[in-house]
Design a protein around this motif. Structure first.
Motif, short mmCIF file in Angstrom:
data_model
loop_
_atom_site.label_atom_id
_atom_site.label_comp_id
_atom_site.label_asym_id
_atom_site.label_seq_id
_atom_site.Cartn_x
_atom_site.Cartn_y
_atom_site.Cartn_z
N VAL A 29 0.86 -1.19 0.00
CA VAL A 29 0.00 0.00 0.00
C VAL A 29 0.89 1.24 0.00
O VAL A 29 1.89 1.29 0.70
CB VAL A 29 -0.91 0.00 1.26
N CYS A 30 0.53 2.22 -0.80
CA CYS A 30 1.33 3.45 -0.93
C CYS A 30 1.51 4.11 0.44
O CYS A 30 0.54 4.38 1.14
CB CYS A 30 0.64 4.39 -1.89
N ALA A 31 2.78 4.39 0.80
CA ALA A 31 3.08 4.98 2.10
C ALA A 31 2.45 6.37 2.24
O ALA A 31 2.02 6.76 3.32
CB ALA A 31 4.58 5.07 2.30
N LEU A 32 2.37 7.11 1.14
CA LEU A 32 1.80 8.46 1.21
C LEU A 32 0.29 8.42 1.39
O LEU A 32 -0.29 9.31 2.00
CB LEU A 32 2.17 9.26 -0.04
N CYS A 33 -0.36 7.39 0.87
CA CYS A 33 -1.80 7.22 1.09
C CYS A 33 -2.07 6.79 2.53
O CYS A 33 -3.06 7.18 3.12
CB CYS A 33 -2.36 6.16 0.15
N ARG A 34 -1.16 6.01 3.08
CA ARG A 34 -1.36 5.40 4.39
C ARG A 34 -1.22 6.39 5.55
O ARG A 34 -1.95 6.31 6.53
CB ARG A 34 -0.33 4.25 4.54
N ARG A 67 -5.73 12.19 -3.62
CA ARG A 67 -5.82 11.22 -4.71
C ARG A 67 -4.45 10.62 -4.96
O ARG A 67 -3.45 11.34 -5.02
CB ARG A 67 -6.27 12.00 -5.96
N HIS A 68 -4.36 9.32 -5.14
CA HIS A 68 -3.08 8.66 -5.46
C HIS A 68 -2.79 8.91 -6.94
O HIS A 68 -3.30 8.20 -7.81
CB HIS A 68 -3.17 7.16 -5.16
N THR A 69 -1.99 9.94 -7.22
CA THR A 69 -1.74 10.31 -8.61
C THR A 69 -0.42 11.03 -8.76
O THR A 69 0.04 11.71 -7.83
CB THR A 69 -2.87 11.22 -9.15
N ALA A 107 4.77 7.51 -8.07
CA ALA A 107 3.36 7.36 -8.47
C ALA A 107 2.43 8.30 -7.71
O ALA A 107 1.29 8.49 -8.09
CB ALA A 107 2.91 5.92 -8.27
N HIS A 108 2.91 8.90 -6.63
CA HIS A 108 2.07 9.79 -5.82
C HIS A 108 2.80 11.13 -5.66
O HIS A 108 3.81 11.21 -4.95
CB HIS A 108 1.76 9.14 -4.46
N TYR A 109 2.26 12.15 -6.31
CA TYR A 109 2.86 13.49 -6.27
C TYR A 109 3.08 13.93 -4.83
O TYR A 109 2.21 13.74 -3.97
CB TYR A 109 1.91 14.47 -6.96
ZN ZN Z 1 -0.56 7.05 -2.75
#
Ligand code: ZN
Length: 117
Positions: A29-34, A67-69, A107-109
């Protein structure tokens, strides 16, 4: 002998960072989303950097879109300008963006928000 790593992290933080990468934590799972935000906006959040550039900075957060982008839309760009001109200018010395050679989560700005030591 270990090859010298070019890093803005202290030895201790760099070791924790490499251990986290070796455990594959950047692949799940993306660390920045988490990471839970310390400040929340409509399209953005401010989060602490768990692996700060603590060789040179005493305070290191990041601003990331919810947003994951990697590509921002117009609404995100407009709100980021407002956040930069207010909260970020009032609370940090520098805004840093890693180039693609350095980014560990391309993948995540995200922008790094730092306060010099
Ligand atoms: Zn992310």
């Amino acid at each position: 002998m270990q090859p010298r790593v070019l890093t803005l992290r202290t030895e201790e933080t760099e070791r924790r960072y490499q251990e986290m990468k070796d455990r594959g934590e950047l692949e799940g799972v993306c660390a920045l989303c988490r990471v839970e935000p310390t400040r929340l906006y409509t399209n953005w959040k401010i989060i602490p950097n768990e692996y700060p550039y603590d060789k040179v900075f005493k305070h290191h957060d990041m601003v990331v879109p919810l947003r994951h982008t990697a590509e921002l839309n117009d609404e995100e760009k407009a709100e980021l300008e407002i956040i930069r001109n207010t909260y970020i200018n009032e609370n940090y010395r520098y805004v840093l963006e890693a180039t693609n050679r350095t980014k560990s989560i391309p993948a995540h700005y995200h922008l790094h928000l730092v306060e010099i030591k």
